[in-house]
Design a protein around this motif. Sequence first.
Motif, PDB file in Angstrom:
ATOM      1  N   ASN A  64       8.972  -2.001 -35.496  1.00 22.28           N
ATOM      2  CA  ASN A  64       8.230  -3.162 -36.616  1.00 22.28           C
ATOM      3  C   ASN A  64       9.308  -3.957 -37.162  1.00 22.28           C
ATOM      4  O   ASN A  64       9.741  -4.047 -38.520  1.00 22.28           O
ATOM      5  CB  ASN A  64       8.275  -1.924 -37.759  1.00 22.28           C
ATOM      6  CG  ASN A  64       6.761  -1.452 -37.813  1.00 22.28           C
ATOM      7  OD1 ASN A  64       5.776  -2.192 -37.339  1.00 22.28           O
ATOM      8  ND2 ASN A  64       6.624  -0.104 -37.868  1.00 22.28           N
ATOM      9  N   VAL A  65      10.078  -4.543 -36.038  1.00 19.24           N
ATOM     10  CA  VAL A  65      10.921  -5.628 -36.360  1.00 19.24           C
ATOM     11  C   VAL A  65      10.562  -6.859 -35.464  1.00 19.24           C
ATOM     12  O   VAL A  65       9.976  -6.608 -34.232  1.00 19.24           O
ATOM     13  CB  VAL A  65      12.336  -5.291 -36.221  1.00 19.24           C
ATOM     14  CG1 VAL A  65      12.883  -4.389 -37.071  1.00 19.24           C
ATOM     15  CG2 VAL A  65      12.742  -5.106 -34.690  1.00 19.24           C
ATOM     16  N   SER A  66      10.926  -8.169 -35.657  1.00 17.49           N
ATOM     17  CA  SER A  66      10.596  -9.125 -34.790  1.00 17.49           C
ATOM     18  C   SER A  66      11.966 -10.332 -34.678  1.00 17.49           C
ATOM     19  O   SER A  66      12.683  -9.978 -35.552  1.00 17.49           O
ATOM     20  CB  SER A  66       9.477  -9.843 -35.279  1.00 17.49           C
ATOM     21  OG  SER A  66       8.973 -10.754 -34.102  1.00 17.49           O
ATOM     22  N   VAL A  67      11.693 -11.093 -33.841  1.00 12.43           N
ATOM     23  CA  VAL A  67      12.648 -12.178 -33.952  1.00 12.43           C
ATOM     24  C   VAL A  67      11.893 -13.367 -33.847  1.00 12.43           C
ATOM     25  O   VAL A  67      10.555 -13.271 -33.401  1.00 12.43           O
ATOM     26  CB  VAL A  67      13.666 -12.224 -32.540  1.00 12.43           C
ATOM     27  CG1 VAL A  67      14.585 -10.991 -32.862  1.00 12.43           C
ATOM     28  CG2 VAL A  67      12.828 -11.969 -31.103  1.00 12.43           C
ATOM     29  N   ALA A  68      12.479 -14.409 -34.157  1.00  9.33           N
ATOM     30  CA  ALA A  68      11.828 -15.718 -34.142  1.00  9.33           C
ATOM     31  C   ALA A  68      11.811 -16.387 -32.622  1.00  9.33           C
ATOM     32  O   ALA A  68      13.024 -16.738 -32.049  1.00  9.33           O
ATOM     33  CB  ALA A  68      12.632 -16.862 -34.945  1.00  9.33           C
ATOM     34  N   GLY A  69      10.736 -16.351 -31.975  1.00  5.60           N
ATOM     35  CA  GLY A  69      10.699 -16.967 -30.711  1.00  5.60           C
ATOM     36  C   GLY A  69       9.473 -17.781 -30.266  1.00  5.60           C
ATOM     37  O   GLY A  69       8.843 -18.329 -31.287  1.00  5.60           O
ATOM     38  N   GLY A  70       8.872 -18.042 -29.331  1.00  8.80           N
ATOM     39  CA  GLY A  70       7.941 -18.836 -28.825  1.00  8.80           C
ATOM     40  C   GLY A  70       6.440 -18.314 -29.224  1.00  8.80           C
ATOM     41  O   GLY A  70       6.230 -17.018 -29.263  1.00  8.80           O
ATOM     42  N   ARG A  71       5.749 -18.980 -29.553  1.00 13.10           N
ATOM     43  CA  ARG A  71       4.297 -18.593 -29.938  1.00 13.10           C
ATOM     44  C   ARG A  71       3.390 -18.139 -28.674  1.00 13.10           C
ATOM     45  O   ARG A  71       2.762 -17.244 -28.611  1.00 13.10           O
ATOM     46  CB  ARG A  71       3.448 -19.817 -30.752  1.00 13.10           C
ATOM     47  CG  ARG A  71       4.232 -20.020 -32.123  1.00 13.10           C
ATOM     48  CD  ARG A  71       4.002 -21.288 -32.839  1.00 13.10           C
ATOM     49  NE  ARG A  71       4.566 -22.193 -31.942  1.00 13.10           N
ATOM     50  CZ  ARG A  71       4.625 -23.602 -32.319  1.00 13.10           C
ATOM     51  NH1 ARG A  71       3.891 -23.957 -33.596  1.00 13.10           N
ATOM     52  NH2 ARG A  71       5.288 -24.817 -31.484  1.00 13.10           N
ATOM     53  N   ASN A  72       3.723 -18.892 -27.592  1.00 16.43           N
ATOM     54  CA  ASN A  72       3.187 -18.420 -26.257  1.00 16.43           C
ATOM     55  C   ASN A  72       4.107 -17.554 -25.593  1.00 16.43           C
ATOM     56  O   ASN A  72       5.290 -17.915 -25.415  1.00 16.43           O
ATOM     57  CB  ASN A  72       2.800 -19.761 -25.562  1.00 16.43           C
ATOM     58  CG  ASN A  72       2.099 -19.288 -24.010  1.00 16.43           C
ATOM     59  OD1 ASN A  72       2.534 -18.505 -23.501  1.00 16.43           O
ATOM     60  ND2 ASN A  72       1.250 -20.361 -23.636  1.00 16.43           N
ATOM     61  N   GLY A  73       3.711 -16.344 -25.229  1.00 17.06           N
ATOM     62  CA  GLY A  73       4.715 -15.445 -24.927  1.00 17.06           C
ATOM     63  C   GLY A  73       5.058 -15.638 -23.277  1.00 17.06           C
ATOM     64  O   GLY A  73       6.218 -15.038 -22.988  1.00 17.06           O
ATOM     65  N   LEU A  74       4.600 -16.526 -22.702  1.00 15.58           N
ATOM     66  CA  LEU A  74       5.075 -16.931 -21.176  1.00 15.58           C
ATOM     67  C   LEU A  74       6.334 -17.888 -21.346  1.00 15.58           C
ATOM     68  O   LEU A  74       7.022 -17.847 -20.028  1.00 15.58           O
ATOM     69  CB  LEU A  74       3.868 -17.798 -20.597  1.00 15.58           C
ATOM     70  CG  LEU A  74       2.719 -16.808 -20.255  1.00 15.58           C
ATOM     71  CD1 LEU A  74       1.431 -17.544 -19.636  1.00 15.58           C
ATOM     72  CD2 LEU A  74       2.948 -15.561 -19.412  1.00 15.58           C
ATOM     73  N   VAL A  75       6.638 -18.520 -22.211  1.00 14.77           N
ATOM     74  CA  VAL A  75       7.755 -19.139 -22.146  1.00 14.77           C
ATOM     75  C   VAL A  75       9.098 -18.685 -22.627  1.00 14.77           C
ATOM     76  O   VAL A  75       8.988 -17.327 -22.841  1.00 14.77           O
ATOM     77  CB  VAL A  75       7.548 -20.224 -23.849  1.00 14.77           C
ATOM     78  CG1 VAL A  75       8.723 -21.068 -24.108  1.00 14.77           C
ATOM     79  CG2 VAL A  75       6.299 -20.904 -23.722  1.00 14.77           C
ATOM     80  N   GLY A  76      10.073 -19.307 -21.862  1.00 14.99           N
ATOM     81  CA  GLY A  76      11.425 -18.681 -21.694  1.00 14.99           C
ATOM     82  C   GLY A  76      12.106 -18.583 -22.937  1.00 14.99           C
ATOM     83  O   GLY A  76      12.359 -19.529 -24.021  1.00 14.99           O
ATOM     84  N   VAL A  77      13.059 -17.316 -23.191  1.00 16.21           N
ATOM     85  CA  VAL A  77      13.896 -17.426 -24.121  1.00 16.21           C
ATOM     86  C   VAL A  77      14.899 -18.560 -24.081  1.00 16.21           C
ATOM     87  O   VAL A  77      15.407 -18.912 -24.962  1.00 16.21           O
ATOM     88  CB  VAL A  77      14.403 -15.937 -24.237  1.00 16.21           C
ATOM     89  CG1 VAL A  77      15.624 -15.703 -25.218  1.00 16.21           C
ATOM     90  CG2 VAL A  77      13.566 -14.939 -24.441  1.00 16.21           C
ATOM     91  N   GLY A  78      15.304 -18.851 -22.794  1.00 11.92           N
ATOM     92  CA  GLY A  78      16.435 -19.436 -22.472  1.00 11.92           C
ATOM     93  C   GLY A  78      16.144 -21.038 -22.968  1.00 11.92           C
ATOM     94  O   GLY A  78      16.854 -21.525 -24.050  1.00 11.92           O
TER      95      GLY A  78
END
Length: 490
Positions: A144-158
């Motif tokens: 039940n926590v999240s982080v701010a990242g891409g809307r499309n899950g295939l995209v890379g964190v880097g």
Amino acid sequence: MKFLCAVLSCASAVHAVGVGTCCTRLHQELGTKVSFLGQPAYDATESSYWSLQEAGLKPGCILRPSVPQDVSRAVAIIAPVDGCNFAIKGQGHAPAAGFANIDGGVTIDMTGLSTTLLSPDHSVLSVGAGASWLQVYQYLNPFNVSVAGGRNGLVGVGGLTLGGGISHFSPRVGWACDTVVNFEVVLADGTLTNANKSCHSGLYRALKGGANNLGVVTRFDLRTFSQGNLSVSSFVNTISQRGPVLRAFTDIVSSPKFDVYTSLVVGFLYNSSSKAWVISNSAVYTSPVLDPPVFAELAAVPSISNSSRITSLASLADEAPTPPLNWLFATATFKASAEFMLEIFDILNNTLYSFNPQGGVVWDVAFEPLPSMMLSHAAKTGGNVLGVRPEQGNSYIMLLSALWPDSVSNAVVEQVSRQAISTIESRAKAEGLLRKFQYLNYAAPYQTPLASYGADSVKFLQRVSRKYDPLALFQARVPGGFKLAKEGQL
Ligand SMILES: Cc1cc2nc3c(=O)[nH]c(=O)nc-3n(C[C@H](O)[C@H](O)[C@H](O)COP(=O)(O)OP(=O)(O)OC[C@H]3O[C@@H](n4cnc5c(N)ncnc54)[C@H](O)[C@@H]3O)c2cc1C
């Protein structure tokens, strides 16, 4: 959490021997983590790029590190070898040729560094730089926590985080890079260190928007926030409804009380073969409220289809991969104005209508809010280098993308996109609506996003680069992506 700093060591002298020697040395030291053309590991990396333009390049060898020390060792081996250029690859979603792959050099494919670990108090997520956002969201889902990242899950964190990063949560927490509390990074001499508010704080700020100009990031430590399910609505409209759709978008974007749970993308799609436009809107509300009032005006526009549901981020981001295609991104940022968005449509329609290259091309013109409250978070989190400030008021970003199957059309598609962007920019400038900012992760190779951050950011980036990379390894020997050495001259 406490992070250790490392002391910089002296860079070694450069010896001219070239990429063959470099690959041989890497292979001697790192064994089967280094692969060559025709080997399964090499092919796995080559087939994992999102665009055909990237997949078409052939590195001399590919390193797939499994621990950060492999990256450190590799940079220490590569740096002294003149003529040994390299590329850094995350999840390979930058479309332009050479951004994360290289012909004849070494490609470092970071995807093996994808460990995810939540701190005991659940306030910080440590994630390997090669992870995809889907890996992150699936790991975090039960907590039940999240982080701010891409809307499309295939995209890379880097790539996404180093270029800024727009997430569903950005109005609440800022750019993805604003949520980084610590970067673990390999510097130009191979040193593995941490950069955060108290340790290499200049480098910490510079990495928030500085892309691959300063080092190879091996781990991101990201601030988390409480998050349950989201509300997701999709509306498809005929192109004849563009007036009310753009009015609704502008009313949301320019509202002085921008609703921080809003994540909206209004998209205009054009298929050159059928010569048909359609509007497709993705309206996400980052709280489990079905049909939230903020989207009421948009929802009231007559639609061909519409749907709403409550779901988890992990499920929303779990998108199917697209087939191998050529892709192009280009971008611009504007002050909110529905009238001008209609002009953008007219310019694009006039430019694209008679253009139907071999194999056809699909254009997607996406409009995304850039509310000033999203920009206000940077000041509280150590700053970034993006150069967009809350005082500039609410704006929106346009992402013009093109996808087409036949590589014969690459040059003409780029030329047409260039012409369209240039016409739109001059018109916006004349009407006082053009913002300087070009979002790096959406920019075309012919654009200059680093220069768009402004002179102060560029000077700061140059200072940090000179301190941590005095021999300009990441400028001269990592040729892919947007380069400070080139844009700093503009
Ligand atoms: C389908 C799709 C959806 C997208 N959705 C979003 C979105 O929701 N929000 C958003 O802001 N952007 C979005 N983007 C744009 C995205 O942020 C960029 O394409 C980004 O570059 C992708 O990162 P990557 O790691 O997958 O790409 P890569 O192509 O692997 O890398 C991109 C660049 O980053 C550098 N890089 C990658 N990892 C490292 C590292 N560890 N250290 C140093 N340099 C590194 C590479 O050298 C390269 O120049 C989307 C793109 C696509 C194709």
